[in-house]
Structures are given as structure tokens and as C-alpha cells.
Design an enzyme around this catalytic site. Structure first.
Site, mmCIF file in Angstrom:
data_model
loop_
_atom_site.group_PDB
_atom_site.id
_atom_site.type_symbol
_atom_site.label_atom_id
_atom_site.label_comp_id
_atom_site.label_asym_id
_atom_site.label_seq_id
_atom_site.Cartn_x
_atom_site.Cartn_y
_atom_site.Cartn_z
ATOM 1 N N TYR A 57 1.108 -1.601 -0.063
ATOM 2 C CA TYR A 57 -0.335 -0.069 0.064
ATOM 3 C C TYR A 57 0.584 1.842 0.688
ATOM 4 O O TYR A 57 1.540 1.490 1.240
ATOM 5 C CB TYR A 57 -0.682 0.025 1.752
ATOM 6 C CG TYR A 57 -2.041 -0.869 0.914
ATOM 7 C CD1 TYR A 57 -2.213 -1.745 0.242
ATOM 8 C CD2 TYR A 57 -2.735 -1.455 2.515
ATOM 9 C CE1 TYR A 57 -3.263 -3.232 0.282
ATOM 10 C CE2 TYR A 57 -3.811 -2.414 2.441
ATOM 11 C CZ TYR A 57 -4.037 -3.306 0.921
ATOM 12 O OH TYR A 57 -4.729 -4.142 1.378
ATOM 13 N N HIS A 125 0.138 -11.368 0.988
ATOM 14 C CA HIS A 125 -0.998 -11.285 0.000
ATOM 15 C C HIS A 125 -1.453 -11.951 -1.562
ATOM 16 O O HIS A 125 -2.730 -11.872 -1.190
ATOM 17 C CB HIS A 125 -0.281 -9.674 -0.631
ATOM 18 C CG HIS A 125 -1.020 -8.612 -0.519
ATOM 19 N ND1 HIS A 125 -0.681 -7.204 -0.158
ATOM 20 C CD2 HIS A 125 -2.551 -8.508 -0.708
ATOM 21 C CE1 HIS A 125 -1.827 -6.743 -0.647
ATOM 22 N NE2 HIS A 125 -2.655 -7.389 -0.550
ATOM 23 N N ARG A 208 -16.253 -1.664 -1.905
ATOM 24 C CA ARG A 208 -15.858 -0.486 -2.054
ATOM 25 C C ARG A 208 -16.406 0.918 -2.623
ATOM 26 O O ARG A 208 -16.121 1.491 -2.945
ATOM 27 C CB ARG A 208 -14.642 -0.562 -3.273
ATOM 28 C CG ARG A 208 -13.379 -1.758 -3.441
ATOM 29 C CD ARG A 208 -13.316 -2.096 -4.666
ATOM 30 N NE ARG A 208 -12.479 -3.447 -5.013
ATOM 31 C CZ ARG A 208 -11.524 -3.831 -4.291
ATOM 32 N NH1 ARG A 208 -10.037 -2.470 -3.708
ATOM 33 N NH2 ARG A 208 -10.876 -5.079 -4.446
HETATM 34 N N1 LIG Z 1 -6.432 -8.442 1.269
HETATM 35 C C1 LIG Z 1 -6.204 -7.816 0.324
HETATM 36 O O1 LIG Z 1 -6.143 -8.200 -1.795
HETATM 37 C C2 LIG Z 1 -7.499 -6.618 -0.025
HETATM 38 C C3 LIG Z 1 -8.086 -5.881 -1.080
HETATM 39 C C4 LIG Z 1 -8.591 -4.670 -0.786
HETATM 40 C C5 LIG Z 1 -8.766 -4.344 0.501
HETATM 41 N N2 LIG Z 1 -8.228 -5.011 0.777
HETATM 42 C C6 LIG Z 1 -7.731 -3.946 2.638
HETATM 43 O O2 LIG Z 1 -9.314 -4.185 3.019
HETATM 44 C C7 LIG Z 1 -9.421 -2.673 3.202
HETATM 45 C C8 LIG Z 1 -11.321 -2.332 2.915
HETATM 46 O O3 LIG Z 1 -11.343 -2.682 2.121
HETATM 47 P P1 LIG Z 1 -11.633 -1.154 1.020
HETATM 48 O O4 LIG Z 1 -11.450 -0.028 1.005
HETATM 49 O O5 LIG Z 1 -11.239 -1.974 -0.502
HETATM 50 O O6 LIG Z 1 -12.723 -1.109 1.158
HETATM 51 P P2 LIG Z 1 -14.394 -1.251 1.649
HETATM 52 O O7 LIG Z 1 -13.943 -0.732 2.873
HETATM 53 O O8 LIG Z 1 -15.354 -2.137 0.903
HETATM 54 O O9 LIG Z 1 -14.993 0.466 1.508
HETATM 55 C C9 LIG Z 1 -13.738 2.017 1.579
HETATM 56 C C10 LIG Z 1 -14.507 3.226 0.743
HETATM 57 O O10 LIG Z 1 -15.801 3.135 1.230
HETATM 58 C C11 LIG Z 1 -16.123 4.561 1.216
HETATM 59 N N3 LIG Z 1 -16.903 4.322 3.194
HETATM 60 C C12 LIG Z 1 -15.895 4.128 3.331
HETATM 61 N N4 LIG Z 1 -17.208 4.278 4.731
HETATM 62 C C13 LIG Z 1 -18.044 4.914 4.456
HETATM 63 C C14 LIG Z 1 -19.412 5.342 4.516
HETATM 64 N N5 LIG Z 1 -19.541 4.624 6.393
HETATM 65 N N6 LIG Z 1 -19.947 5.793 4.089
HETATM 66 C C15 LIG Z 1 -19.999 6.834 2.876
HETATM 67 N N7 LIG Z 1 -18.534 5.690 1.983
HETATM 68 C C16 LIG Z 1 -18.016 5.238 3.213
HETATM 69 C C17 LIG Z 1 -14.094 4.850 1.346
HETATM 70 O O11 LIG Z 1 -14.609 5.953 1.433
HETATM 71 P P3 LIG Z 1 -13.612 7.468 2.278
HETATM 72 O O12 LIG Z 1 -12.238 6.665 2.676
HETATM 73 O O13 LIG Z 1 -13.517 8.603 1.517
HETATM 74 O O14 LIG Z 1 -14.456 7.600 3.787
HETATM 75 C C18 LIG Z 1 -13.979 3.860 0.355
HETATM 76 O O15 LIG Z 1 -13.914 4.793 -0.926
HETATM 77 C C19 LIG Z 1 -8.480 -2.044 2.643
HETATM 78 O O16 LIG Z 1 -8.427 -0.838 3.665
HETATM 79 C C20 LIG Z 1 -7.348 -2.780 3.073
HETATM 80 O O17 LIG Z 1 -7.049 -2.674 4.153
HETATM 81 C C21 LIG Z 1 -6.847 -6.072 1.656
#
Ligand SMILES: NC(=O)c1ccc[n+]([C@@H]2O[C@H](COP(=O)([O-])OP(=O)(O)OC[C@H]3O[C@@H](n4cnc5c(N)ncnc54)[C@H](OP(=O)(O)O)[C@@H]3O)[C@@H](O)[C@H]2O)c1
Length: 329
Positions: A57, A125, A208
Site C-alpha cells: 500500500y 498477500h 469499495r
Molecule cells: N487483501 C487484499 O487483497 C485487500 C484488497 C482490498 C482491500 N484490502 C483491505 O481491506 C480494507 C477495506 O477494503 P476497501 O477499502 O477496498 O473497501 P471498503 O472498506 O469496502 O470501502 C472503502 C470505501 O468506502 C468509503 N466509505 C467507507 N465508509 C463509508 C461510509 N460510512 N459512507 C460512505 N462511504 C464510506 C471509503 O471512502 P473514504 O475513505 O473517503 O471514507 C472508501 O472509498 C482496505 O483498507 C485494506 O486494508 C485488502
């Protein structure tokens, strides 16, 4: 906040963790560093104890940020990070690799950036098809014996690979995508994890951002926003997929909860050993998301969500071709 246990070795974490990726990449411009440090510390104040980062990241930026923010409370939190990618001289990611010497060097780099002498949970990962998983698990086992790592995790690994790894070094958690938007893990992964005593950490638990109700048919995703390259966020797909959000909203309205809270509470209701890691960079959204831990969905709510996500066929793949090729099945 309630705590949950990941894996049969007993890793205790808050029922909801915090995904930190968006603080460094994937959702447009990086927010100011000092704001994110304050934000991360506010999450600790609110009872979050699981913080999810990865070497890739940034690359590297996110571990540095998380390391700096959490240093004062290091003993009170669980830091999860990940290895498994190679980089060129400019630090650009060039593909997967899990060679043992690479894992050892990656862990030393992560420890330095995270300002710690041990990583609480270390995930591979992505599975590297060129390195036997036994060699990967064996290397992590040595790192655990050396005290540099406490527990082993995998991400987007298939059942066969998980079983082989687990036989060498017990796996504490699998981290893969899971939400009302993507339920594939229910077929084979969740039953295998239940059998083996491995916890599950759903990533992208809010699809997302899609499962918050804040993404609309008019939403446009700019440069630096991963959603601009994801098939299910393409205009036509998005339009069709919003039917699912409408159904989730119906349940939320009945329960006085937001779409995102219902989406997270649904995940929490699937198994007591599931710990979602929603990502956000805004305090009011963090508070909203953490509110899901207090939302107990009824059998009727769960049945309605189940039929909504079966009846609304999600349109568009979750990943473009190149990213899909990195997924182990
Ligand atoms: N292992 C892997 O391959 C892998 C892949 C992807 C992700 N991840 C991990 O999983 C975590 C979460 O996944 P993700 O970030 O992909 O997706 P997510 O948590 O499903 O969604 C994040 C998105 O939603 C928005 N958001 C969050 N809470 C909100 C709310 N209450 N109202 C409106 N919008 C909201 C965020 O914007 P803002 O930030 O602007 O609030 C961001 O754009 C990542 O941070 C990472 O640590 C791991």
C-alpha cells in the site's frame, strides 16, 4: 466495542477493524499525513484494535503512516500487514513473489516501517504459483520462532492451498473479499475455515464504498481511484447493481440504520469468527461504520438480505483480467 477471536490460537481483536489502504492509495488523492495520524489515533480511542496495512500500500507509505500513528499505543493494538509483491528500483510493484529470501527481507522492512519488533499478523498477500506454499508457511514459521512475527495469515488463497499451508504453520486468518456484493467465499472457503478453526477477515466489506448508498448512477471515479478500472463500477453495471443497494436500504430504514451499517452487520451475523475491516478516512464515517457492531439483525432482516442478494444478479466482474489472474483457486 465487542471483541472477537480469530483462529484457534486465540487472536483477540475488536469486532470491526480498520482498513488503512485508502489512506495511501486506491480512492483518489492521499489525504494529508498529519490528518491521517490523528484519525488513526481517534480510531484507537473508539475501541478499534485491529489495523490492516500492507507493504504494497503506497508502496511502503501506508506501513510508515500506521507505524508512526500507532507507536504510542503499540501494545494495545493488533497490526496486520502483508508481503508477497516484488518492486522495481523506483518502488513500483512488478508482480507477486513469495520466495523465502524475499519474505525475510520484506518482514525486516515492515518491522522498520511499522516501528515495532514484532508483526501481530502477517499475511501472504497473494499466492505465488512459483513457490510451494509449504516453503512459504515454513518461512513464516521460522519468523514466528524468531519472534519477528506472531501469527500467519493468507489472502485470496483457495481451499487446497490453505489446507497445505495450515499443515505446516497454523493459519490464524484468511483475508479475502466478502460482502453482500461478493458472496463466493460461502461456497467452499467458509466451510473449510470452520473445519480448520481459521478466522475470516472480509476485505472491501462495503463493496469499495458501493454498499454505503453514497455511490450513485451519477458517480464518476477519477484518476487514482481503483473503481475506474473495476468492471462492476462501469456505468451500465453500476446502474443495474444499485438495485441491491435499494434492497439493503429498505432493511436499514426499518431498523433505523444506514446502508453501510446493514452491510457490515450482515457480515458480523454470518459467523462469530468474522471480523470485517471497512476502510475510511473520515471520522463521521468511522463512527457510522462502528455503529454496525451494535446493530443486531433479526432473522427476518437476514432472510430479506439473503433473498435480495440472490435475486439481484450483480453485473460486472469484481476485478479486471490482470488482477483476477493473481487470485488462487
Ligand atoms: N487483501 C487484499 O487483497 C485487500 C484488497 C482490498 C482491500 N484490502 C483491505 O481491506 C480494507 C477495506 O477494503 P476497501 O477499502 O477496498 O473497501 P471498503 O472498506 O469496502 O470501502 C472503502 C470505501 O468506502 C468509503 N466509505 C467507507 N465508509 C463509508 C461510509 N460510512 N459512507 C460512505 N462511504 C464510506 C471509503 O471512502 P473514504 O475513505 O473517503 O471514507 C472508501 O472509498 C482496505 O483498507 C485494506 O486494508 C485488502
Amino acid at each position: 466495542m465487542d471483541t472477537r477471536t480469530l483462529g484457534s490460537q486465540g487472536l483477540q481483536v475488536s469486532a470491526l477493524g480498520l482498513g488503512c489502504m485508502g489512506m495511501s492509495q486506491a480512492f483518489g488523492p492521499r489525504p494529508p499525513r498529519d490528518e491521517m495520524i490523528t484519525f488513526l489515533r481517534s480510531a484507537v480511542d473508539r475501541g478499534v484494535t485491529l489495523f490492516d496495512t500492507a507493504e504494497v500500500y503506497g508502496p511502503f507509505h501506508n506501513e510508515e503512516l500506521v507505524g508512526e500513528a500507532l507507536q504510542p499505543v503499540r501494545d494495545d493494538v493488533v497490526i496486520a500487514t502483508k508481503f508477497g509483491f516484488a518492486y522495481d528500483e523506483d518502488g513500483h510493484q512488478t508482480g507477486v513473489t513469495s520466495r523465502p529470501d524475499h519474505i525475510r527481507a520484506a518482514v525486516d522492512g515492515s518491522l522498520r516501517r511499522l516501528r515495532t519488533d514484532t508483526i501481530d499478523l502477517l499475511y501472504q498477500h497473494r499466492v505465488d504459483p512459483d513457490v510451494p506454499i509449504e516453503d512459504v508457511a515454513g518461512t513464516v514459521k521460522e519468523l514466528i520462532e524468531a519472534g519477528k512475527v506472531r501469527r500467519f495469515g493468507m489472502s485470496e488463497a483457495g481451499v487446497g492451498t490453505i489446507r497445505r499451508a495450515h499443515a505446516v504453520q497454523p493459519v490464524t486468518a484468511l483475508q479475502s473479499e466478502y460482502s453482500l456484493f461478493w458472496r463466493e467465499p460461502e461456497d467452499a472457503i467458509l466451510p473449510a475455515l470452520a473445519e480448520l478453526g481459521i478466522g475470516f477477515v472480509p476485505f472491501s466489506p462495503l463493496g469499495r464504498g458501493f454498499l454505503t448508498g453514497q455511490v450513485t448512477a451519477e458517480s464518476r471515479f477519477g484518476e487514482g481511484d481503483i473503481r475506474s478500472s473495476l468492471p462492476r463500477f462501469e456505468q451500465e453495471a453500476l446502474q443495474a447493481n444499485l438495485a441491491l443497494v435499494d434492497r439493503v436500504r429498505d432493511v436499514g430504514e426499518r431498523r433505523g440504520a444506514t446502508v453501510g451499517q446493514v452491510a457490515l452487520a450482515w457480515l458480523l451475523a454470518q459467523q462469530p469468527w468474522i471480523v470485517p475491516i471497512p476502510g475510511t478516512r473520515r471520522l463521521e464515517r468511522l463512527d457510522e461504520n462502528l455503529g454496525a457492531a451494535d446493530l443486531e439483525l433479526t432473522a427476518e432482516d437476514l432472510a430479506e438480505l439473503d433473498s435480495a442478494s440472490t435475486e439481484v444478479q450483480v453485473v460486472g466482474d469484481r476485478y479486471p483480467e490482470a488482477m483476477q489472474r493473481m487470485i488462487d483457486r
